[in-house]
Design an enzyme around this catalytic site. Structure first.
Site, PDB file in Angstrom:
ATOM      1  N   ASP A   4      -6.463  -8.111 -53.643  1.00 27.29           N
ATOM      2  CA  ASP A   4      -5.346  -7.656 -52.804  1.00 27.29           C
ATOM      3  C   ASP A   4      -4.138  -7.200 -53.621  1.00 27.29           C
ATOM      4  OD1 ASP A   4      -6.796  -8.242 -50.478  1.00 27.29           O
ATOM      5  OD2 ASP A   4      -6.134 -10.328 -50.517  1.00 27.29           O
ATOM      6  N   GLY A   6      -3.766  -4.090 -54.537  1.00 29.05           N
ATOM      7  CA  GLY A   6      -3.506  -2.697 -54.185  1.00 29.05           C
ATOM      8  C   GLY A   6      -4.324  -1.718 -55.000  1.00 29.05           C
ATOM      9  N   GLY A   8      -7.233  -0.302 -54.391  1.00 26.94           N
ATOM     10  CA  GLY A   8      -7.751   0.820 -53.616  1.00 26.94           C
ATOM     11  C   GLY A   8      -6.690   1.867 -53.347  1.00 26.94           C
ATOM     12  N   LYS A   9      -5.475   1.415 -53.074  1.00 22.08           N
ATOM     13  CA  LYS A   9      -4.371   2.346 -52.810  1.00 22.08           C
ATOM     14  C   LYS A   9      -4.077   3.197 -54.037  1.00 22.08           C
ATOM     15  CE  LYS A   9       0.524   2.458 -51.522  1.00 22.08           C
ATOM     16  NZ  LYS A   9       1.693   1.636 -51.130  1.00 22.08           N
ATOM     17  N   HIS A  32     -11.323  -2.023 -49.960  1.00 20.68           N
ATOM     18  CA  HIS A  32     -10.205  -1.150 -50.320  1.00 20.68           C
ATOM     19  C   HIS A  32      -9.712  -0.405 -49.077  1.00 20.68           C
ATOM     20  CE1 HIS A  32     -11.449  -1.066 -54.842  1.00 20.68           C
ATOM     21  NE2 HIS A  32     -10.941  -2.208 -54.441  1.00 20.68           N
ATOM     22  N   THR A  33      -8.466  -0.672 -48.717  1.00 21.06           N
ATOM     23  CA  THR A  33      -7.872  -0.074 -47.523  1.00 21.06           C
ATOM     24  C   THR A  33      -7.081   1.177 -47.895  1.00 21.06           C
ATOM     25  OG1 THR A  33      -7.695  -2.258 -46.486  1.00 21.06           O
ATOM     26  CG2 THR A  33      -6.369  -0.480 -45.541  1.00 21.06           C
ATOM     27  N   ARG A 134     -34.865 -10.980 -63.293  1.00 17.46           N
ATOM     28  CA  ARG A 134     -35.825  -9.876 -63.401  1.00 17.46           C
ATOM     29  C   ARG A 134     -36.876  -9.900 -62.289  1.00 17.46           C
ATOM     30  NH1 ARG A 134     -35.086 -12.010 -68.305  1.00 17.46           N
ATOM     31  NH2 ARG A 134     -37.112 -12.999 -68.364  1.00 17.46           N
ATOM     32  N   THR A 230     -16.409 -14.111 -58.920  1.00 16.60           N
ATOM     33  CA  THR A 230     -17.478 -13.261 -58.416  1.00 16.60           C
ATOM     34  C   THR A 230     -18.668 -13.346 -59.373  1.00 16.60           C
ATOM     35  OG1 THR A 230     -17.960 -11.081 -57.496  1.00 16.60           O
ATOM     36  CG2 THR A 230     -16.730 -11.132 -59.580  1.00 16.60           C
TER      37      THR A 230
END
Length: 259
Positions: A4, A6, A8-9, A32-33, A134, A230
């Site tokens: 969050d 930003g 994507g922006k 992504h907004t 694999r 992740t």
């Protein structure tokens, strides 16, 4: 730096200057907004450059790809008049996220409810596990349906044994999984391309290439707040997740939260 920020922006602001936008890690969890012409769009798998007619979007081998999520996102964009199929190219080496990965994600979170990893429940982690072990199915496997069906049967036996006997949940249906994948296989294979060669050619031609990260730096599997991370390398995954030589990267832009 856990998301969050930003990203994507900023990617959207930069896409007017580039010819290619590349996703190289993560799955359908990017979120992504973007706002274009007053309309809000949330992209989770397809690169943010898809909203710009001048950009070709590439999904590299480091991305775990959900056929169902891809079709849903493509449908939403195409319903708004965005040309996706002619401008999106996918590596045949992308691991596939299939229903048993999602089932395993949910089963684990329920089992370890007192100390969950807070997974997205979208099957991303289990898909990366299959890649490292694999045993995973990849986009390229869709070209040989008989072989795909056999591989799916074997891996689903492996997953269903765990789901039923250890996690005490319902098994994933083999035939439905197979039918659902084959229903969209031709669309996906029609977008397969040699991403590494495309990027190398673009570099030699002097084209601008933008690599779009999917998660913040503190979610990196090696350098983040392990185990609450992740399942892939974030910034560091550019080279291995796309085949683009690390020495060819000439600019890195980091996005930091101000609060």
């Amino acid at each position: 730096q856990w998301g969050d920020e930003g990203k994507g922006k900023i990617v959207d602001l930069l896409t007017d200057r580039v010819k290619y936008v590349v996703r190289y890690q993560g799955g359908r969890g990017a979120g992504h907004t973007l706002i274009l012409n007053g309309e809000k769009t949330v992209l989770r798998l397809i690169p943010s450059g898809i909203l710009r007619d001048n950009v070709t979007c590439l999904i590299g081998n480091g991305v775990v790809l959900s056929p169902a999520a891809l079709m849903q996102e493509m449908s939403e964009l195409e319903n708004r008049g965005v040309n996706v199929r002619d401008r999106l190219l996918i590596s045949e080496a992308c691991p596939l996220i299939l229903p048993y990965h999602v089932a395993m994600d949910h089963a684990r979170e329920a089992r370890w409810a007192k100390r969950p990893i807070r997974a997205t429940g979208r099957g991303i982690g289990p898909a990366y596990e299959d890649k490292v072990a694999r045993r995973g199915l990849r986009v390229g496997d869709l070209f040989d349906r008989a072989a795909f069906a056999e591989k799916l049967k074997n891996i689903l036996d492996y997953y269903n044994f765990q789901l039923v006997n250890y996690y005490k949940v319902e098994p994933v249906d083999y035939q439905k999984t197979l039918d659902d994948v084959f229903a969209v296989a031709d669309i996906i294979t029609g977008m397969v391309a040699d991403i590494t060669t495309i990027l190398d050619t673009a570099r030699k031609n002097g084209d601008n290439i933008l690599f779009e990260g999917a998660q913040g730096t503190m979610l990196d599997i090696d350098h983040g707040t392990y185990p609450y991370v992740t399942s892939s390398n974030t910034a560091g995954g550019v080279a291995s997740g796309s085949g683009f030589g690390p020495r060819n990267l000439d600019y890195v832009l980091g996005i930091i939260k101000a609060y």
